[in-house]
Scaffold this motif. Structure first.
Motif, PDB file in Angstrom:
ATOM      1  N   ASP A  72      10.567 -31.306  10.400  1.00 59.54           N
ATOM      2  CA  ASP A  72      10.647 -32.299  11.475  1.00 59.54           C
ATOM      3  C   ASP A  72      11.664 -31.885  12.528  1.00 59.54           C
ATOM      4  O   ASP A  72      11.427 -32.026  13.730  1.00 59.54           O
ATOM      5  N   LEU A  73      12.810 -31.372  12.076  1.00 60.66           N
ATOM      6  CA  LEU A  73      13.834 -30.904  13.014  1.00 60.66           C
ATOM      7  C   LEU A  73      13.303 -29.762  13.876  1.00 60.66           C
ATOM      8  O   LEU A  73      13.534 -29.726  15.088  1.00 60.66           O
ATOM      9  N   GLU A  77      12.810 -29.771  17.869  1.00 66.45           N
ATOM     10  CA  GLU A  77      13.450 -28.704  18.648  1.00 66.45           C
ATOM     11  C   GLU A  77      12.416 -27.982  19.520  1.00 66.45           C
ATOM     12  O   GLU A  77      12.656 -27.691  20.681  1.00 66.45           O
ATOM     13  N   GLY A  78      11.240 -27.721  18.942  1.00 67.29           N
ATOM     14  CA  GLY A  78      10.171 -27.064  19.693  1.00 67.29           C
ATOM     15  C   GLY A  78       9.707 -27.916  20.864  1.00 67.29           C
ATOM     16  O   GLY A  78       9.495 -27.410  21.973  1.00 67.29           O
ATOM     17  N   GLN A  79       9.551 -29.224  20.639  1.00 68.46           N
ATOM     18  CA  GLN A  79       9.154 -30.126  21.722  1.00 68.46           C
ATOM     19  C   GLN A  79      10.211 -30.171  22.811  1.00 68.46           C
ATOM     20  O   GLN A  79       9.894 -30.156  24.003  1.00 68.46           O
ATOM     21  N   PHE A  80      11.471 -30.220  22.402  1.00 63.34           N
ATOM     22  CA  PHE A  80      12.567 -30.228  23.376  1.00 63.34           C
ATOM     23  C   PHE A  80      12.544 -28.955  24.210  1.00 63.34           C
ATOM     24  O   PHE A  80      12.667 -29.003  25.434  1.00 63.34           O
ATOM     25  N   ARG A  81      12.365 -27.818  23.553  1.00 65.73           N
ATOM     26  CA  ARG A  81      12.341 -26.526  24.274  1.00 65.73           C
ATOM     27  C   ARG A  81      11.151 -26.461  25.230  1.00 65.73           C
ATOM     28  O   ARG A  81      11.263 -25.943  26.337  1.00 65.73           O
TER      29      ARG A  81
END
Length: 91
Positions: free
Chosen positions: A5-6, A10-14
């Motif tokens: 999930d983290l 993180e991928g979505q944020f990037r």
């Protein structure tokens, strides 16, 4: 499961950061093209007349349906703008 999930977050944020930076780059490229066109315009007119856009100047962006009221003092030293919608000043 928690690590996955983290990583997904993180991928979505990037991805959002890349999208935001691409948009910023696009805006900067548009500004650069506009400034280059202005320079070229002034070079071409240099021989014809003395009507260059003096520096400093500002570039203001707003929605294409915005109504902009512009008033200038008689001696052309002060300019007042009134925008019907939010605007952005680019320097």
């Amino acid at each position: 499961h928690h690590d996955l999930d983290l990583l997904k977050r993180e991928g979505q944020f990037r991805e959002m950061e890349v999208k935001r930076k691409r948009e910023s780059l696009r805006e900067l490229l548009v500004q650069q093209v506009c400034f280059r066109n202005l320079i070229e315009h002034n070079r071409k007119r240099d021989n014809e007349c003395d009507e260059k856009i003096p520096l400093p100047f500002i570039v203001v962006n707003t929605h294409n349906t915005a109504v902009i009221q512009c008033e200038m003092s008689p001696d052309r030293t002060d300019v007042m703008f009134d925008f019907s919608m939010p605007f952005e000043i680019n320097d």
